[in-house]
Design a protein around this motif. Structure first.
Motif, PDB file in Angstrom:
ATOM      1  N   PHE A  41       0.836  -1.199   0.000  1.00 60.09           N
ATOM      2  CA  PHE A  41       0.000   0.000   0.000  1.00 60.09           C
ATOM      3  C   PHE A  41       0.871   1.249   0.000  1.00 60.09           C
ATOM      4  N   GLN A  42       1.888   1.271   0.881  1.00 61.36           N
ATOM      5  CA  GLN A  42       2.736   2.458   0.993  1.00 61.36           C
ATOM      6  C   GLN A  42       3.489   2.721  -0.298  1.00 61.36           C
ATOM      7  N   GLU A  43       4.002   1.664  -0.924  1.00 59.82           N
ATOM      8  CA  GLU A  43       4.723   1.843  -2.188  1.00 59.82           C
ATOM      9  C   GLU A  43       3.813   2.407  -3.262  1.00 59.82           C
ATOM     10  N   ILE A  44       2.572   1.950  -3.301  1.00 59.38           N
ATOM     11  CA  ILE A  44       1.626   2.483  -4.290  1.00 59.38           C
ATOM     12  C   ILE A  44       1.298   3.938  -3.991  1.00 59.38           C
ATOM     13  N   PHE A  45       1.100   4.283  -2.734  1.00 60.56           N
ATOM     14  CA  PHE A  45       0.807   5.667  -2.377  1.00 60.56           C
ATOM     15  C   PHE A  45       1.993   6.588  -2.658  1.00 60.56           C
ATOM     16  N   ASN A  46       3.205   6.053  -2.605  1.00 62.59           N
ATOM     17  CA  ASN A  46       4.395   6.863  -2.866  1.00 62.59           C
ATOM     18  C   ASN A  46       4.519   7.293  -4.322  1.00 62.59           C
ATOM     19  N   VAL A  47       3.860   6.565  -5.225  1.00 64.93           N
ATOM     20  CA  VAL A  47       4.055   6.814  -6.655  1.00 64.93           C
ATOM     21  C   VAL A  47       3.426   8.152  -7.052  1.00 64.93           C
ATOM     22  N   GLN A  48       4.256   9.034  -7.567  1.00 66.97           N
ATOM     23  CA  GLN A  48       3.776  10.331  -8.050  1.00 66.97           C
ATOM     24  C   GLN A  48       3.855  10.430  -9.577  1.00 66.97           C
ATOM     25  N   ARG A  49       4.682   9.572 -10.162  1.00 73.76           N
ATOM     26  CA  ARG A  49       4.866   9.596 -11.612  1.00 73.76           C
ATOM     27  C   ARG A  49       5.317   8.213 -12.047  1.00 73.76           C
ATOM     28  N   ILE A  50       4.910   7.785 -13.239  1.00 71.75           N
ATOM     29  CA  ILE A  50       5.271   6.466 -13.752  1.00 71.75           C
ATOM     30  C   ILE A  50       5.947   6.625 -15.110  1.00 71.75           C
ATOM     31  N   VAL A  51       7.005   5.846 -15.313  1.00 72.72           N
ATOM     32  CA  VAL A  51       7.611   5.704 -16.638  1.00 72.72           C
ATOM     33  C   VAL A  51       7.484   4.244 -17.059  1.00 72.72           C
ATOM     34  N   LEU A  52       6.836   3.996 -18.185  1.00 74.49           N
ATOM     35  CA  LEU A  52       6.740   2.661 -18.759  1.00 74.49           C
ATOM     36  C   LEU A  52       7.802   2.543 -19.838  1.00 74.49           C
ATOM     37  N   ASN A  95      10.784   8.455  -6.868  1.00 77.13           N
ATOM     38  CA  ASN A  95      10.016   8.642  -8.083  1.00 77.13           C
ATOM     39  C   ASN A  95      10.929   9.030  -9.244  1.00 77.13           C
ATOM     40  N   PRO A  96      10.552   8.688 -10.478  1.00 80.87           N
ATOM     41  CA  PRO A  96       9.333   7.979 -10.824  1.00 80.87           C
ATOM     42  C   PRO A  96       9.436   6.479 -10.546  1.00 80.87           C
ATOM     43  N   LEU A  97       8.275   5.823 -10.534  1.00 81.61           N
ATOM     44  CA  LEU A  97       8.257   4.368 -10.577  1.00 81.61           C
ATOM     45  C   LEU A  97       8.492   3.976 -12.027  1.00 81.61           C
ATOM     46  N   VAL A  98       9.557   3.240 -12.267  1.00 85.82           N
ATOM     47  CA  VAL A  98       9.860   2.762 -13.615  1.00 85.82           C
ATOM     48  C   VAL A  98       9.344   1.333 -13.738  1.00 85.82           C
ATOM     49  N   ILE A  99       8.385   1.130 -14.618  1.00 85.62           N
ATOM     50  CA  ILE A  99       7.856  -0.207 -14.882  1.00 85.62           C
ATOM     51  C   ILE A  99       8.447  -0.672 -16.199  1.00 85.62           C
ATOM     52  N   ALA A 100       9.351  -1.629 -16.122  1.00 89.98           N
ATOM     53  CA  ALA A 100      10.062  -2.139 -17.296  1.00 89.98           C
ATOM     54  C   ALA A 100       9.487  -3.494 -17.680  1.00 89.98           C
ATOM     55  N   VAL A 101       9.076  -3.618 -18.936  1.00 92.90           N
ATOM     56  CA  VAL A 101       8.392  -4.818 -19.406  1.00 92.90           C
ATOM     57  C   VAL A 101       9.276  -5.574 -20.389  1.00 92.90           C
ATOM     58  N   SER A 102       9.502  -6.854 -20.112  1.00 89.78           N
ATOM     59  CA  SER A 102      10.217  -7.735 -21.034  1.00 89.78           C
ATOM     60  C   SER A 102      10.032  -9.155 -20.546  1.00 89.78           C
ATOM     61  N   ASN A 103       9.342  -9.980 -21.317  1.00 92.55           N
ATOM     62  CA  ASN A 103       9.103 -11.352 -20.882  1.00 92.55           C
ATOM     63  C   ASN A 103      10.411 -12.093 -20.659  1.00 92.55           C
ATOM     64  N   SER A 104      11.367 -11.935 -21.583  1.00 92.94           N
ATOM     65  CA  SER A 104      12.653 -12.631 -21.438  1.00 92.94           C
ATOM     66  C   SER A 104      13.564 -11.937 -20.443  1.00 92.94           C
ATOM     67  N   GLY A 105      13.461 -10.598 -20.359  1.00 92.01           N
ATOM     68  CA  GLY A 105      14.313  -9.824 -19.461  1.00 92.01           C
ATOM     69  C   GLY A 105      15.771  -9.769 -19.879  1.00 92.01           C
ATOM     70  N   TYR A 120      12.542   3.890  -8.473  1.00 90.12           N
ATOM     71  CA  TYR A 120      12.077   2.602  -7.985  1.00 90.12           C
ATOM     72  C   TYR A 120      11.666   1.795  -9.199  1.00 90.12           C
ATOM     73  N   VAL A 121      12.128   0.544  -9.306  1.00 89.96           N
ATOM     74  CA  VAL A 121      11.942  -0.241 -10.526  1.00 89.96           C
ATOM     75  C   VAL A 121      11.087  -1.469 -10.266  1.00 89.96           C
ATOM     76  N   LEU A 122      10.028  -1.584 -11.037  1.00 88.99           N
ATOM     77  CA  LEU A 122       9.182  -2.778 -11.050  1.00 88.99           C
ATOM     78  C   LEU A 122       9.386  -3.471 -12.390  1.00 88.99           C
ATOM     79  N   ALA A 123       9.889  -4.696 -12.368  1.00 89.66           N
ATOM     80  CA  ALA A 123      10.091  -5.473 -13.590  1.00 89.66           C
ATOM     81  C   ALA A 123       8.874  -6.351 -13.837  1.00 89.66           C
ATOM     82  N   VAL A 124       8.379  -6.337 -15.058  1.00 94.19           N
ATOM     83  CA  VAL A 124       7.326  -7.250 -15.492  1.00 94.19           C
ATOM     84  C   VAL A 124       7.990  -8.221 -16.454  1.00 94.19           C
ATOM     85  N   THR A 125       8.316  -9.411 -15.950  1.00 98.71           N
ATOM     86  CA  THR A 125       9.151 -10.332 -16.722  1.00 98.71           C
ATOM     87  C   THR A 125       8.861 -11.778 -16.354  1.00 98.71           C
ATOM     88  N   GLY A 126       9.203 -12.660 -17.267  1.00105.76           N
ATOM     89  CA  GLY A 126       9.040 -14.087 -17.016  1.00105.76           C
ATOM     90  C   GLY A 126      10.264 -14.733 -16.414  1.00105.76           C
TER      91      GLY A 126
END
Length: 378
Positions: free
Chosen positions: A36-47, A95-105, A123-129
């Protein structure tokens, strides 16, 4: 109708079941990946990402802004790693929260981008397999993708799962931040499941329409893909699949810039033009104008929409995609015909996916062209 079957087409036909199983996998994961706190901290997102992963970000930028209420940018991996201003990174609670997407990574540029993000306090959130991939290793949090194995073809299933992962994250962010009730959040989620059911019902008709179009358009010189806003990502995806599957020239552009640029292309009768334009798109009036003038030019036209040509006031060929209760859910299914058509054209002209990484394309075997690149972190 003559039967055609190929690996890329079979990926498309597998999507309804994939939506069902991936929803069951991703929905609980997206609830837990950030506190919850991490989500509330987000002020800007970079995809960020490359290829289809970048297109998924293009589509879901609007979900994060509309649902989560968070300013969101889509930045290519090379722009973020080499050009993005340091003054915009590491500001106020990482901030920003960087959401980096790559199945293979494994792509070098995505790895470089997240390493730079971490170095400058993002802060980096990876969306990866692959949690052990360079992307996973350098992320603060990982949303793990578990896509069942399938026969190889230009990416279709991976694109869908990336879209679903980002959409479910956006829904969760808005829910946690109190932008709507839990019941409303669940209704957004139910719409994802309904989209899978609707796609399953429409795929036989969609498959036949795409096959008929491919027969007529297989010898065209090039293809133009047009869309605006959340429809634009599907247009981008369509041009990517033409290039990957057939090797033919393809362009992508938004429906305003088309009038400034692609409008002037000569030999219009040989430019197959796909217009992705759903009936809830705010650019509806411009899309109507585009269809009209494309007809005046004599371009072969195909409208990808949840409605009919009557909604646009022009008699044109239509491949219908499912309607949905919420606009963002359209992105989960609207790309399906834009993968089917290239799959059939490649089969008809005897072209190997990715040129078979043979001859002058051999340097790209195993993805070496995007994996084996010098990483520079600054």
């Amino acid at each position: 109708m003559e039967a055609f079957s190929n690996a890329m087409q079979r990926q498309v036909l597998s999507l309804p079941e994939l939506i069902r199983t991936q929803y069951e996998d991703l929905e609980p994961k997206t609830r837990k990946v950030l506190s919850f706190q991490e989500i509330f901290n987000v002020q800007r997102i970079v995809l960020t990402g490359c290829g289809d992963s970048l297109a998924a970000g293009m589509a879901m930028k609007y979900a994060f802004e509309m649902l989560a209420g968070i300013p969101t940018e889509v930045v290519t991996a090379i722009e973020f790693s080499r050009f993005y201003s340091e003054k915009q990174m590491g500001v106020d609670c990482q901030n920003p929260l960087v959401i980096a997407v790559s199945n293979s990574g494994t792509g070098a540029r995505v790895s470089e981008a997240v390493q730079r993000a971490k170095q400058h306090g993002c802060y980096v959130l990876a969306v990866t397999g692959k949690e052990e991939s360079p992307l996973g290793i350098h992320a603060d949090r990982i949303l793990k993708l578990d896509i069942p194995p399938f026969e190889s073809a230009p990416g279709v299933r991976g694109y869908l799962v990336s879209l679903m992962a980002l959409y479910l994250l956006a829904i969760r962010f808005g829910e946690v931040r109190g932008n709507y009730t839990m019941d409303q959040a669940m209704d957004y989620r139910y719409d994802i499941q309904a989209a899978g059911d609707a796609l399953g019902e429409m795929l036989p008709e969609m498959n036949d329409a795409a096959l008929e179009l491919a027969k007529e358009w297989k010898d065209l010189l090039c293809y133009d893909f047009v869309g605006a806003g959340f429809d634009y990502a599907a247009a981008w995806f369509g041009q990517a699949k033409i290039l990957e599957a057939t090797g033919k020239l393809a362009m992508h552009i938004n429906s305003e810039e088309w009038f400034h640029l692609n409008f002037f292309a000569r030999d219009a009768k040989n430019i197959g033009t796909f217009v992705v334009a759903n009936t809830v798109n705010p650019a509806m009036s411009r899309n109507k104008e585009l269809l009209h003038y494309a007809k005046v030019l004599g371009r072969p036209l195909c409208l990808i929409t949840d409605g009919s040509d009557r909604d646009f006031g022009e008699e044109v060929r239509v491949i219908r995609v499912p309607k949905s209760k919420y606009p963002m859910t359209l992105t989960l299914t609207q790309f399906a015909p834009l993968a089917l058509v290239p799959s059939f054209i490649a089969e008809m002209i005897g072209e190997e996916y990715g040129r078979g990484t043979k001859d002058e394309w051999s340097f790209a075997e195993g993805g070496a062209g995007v994996i084996n690149s010098e990483i520079i972190v600054r």
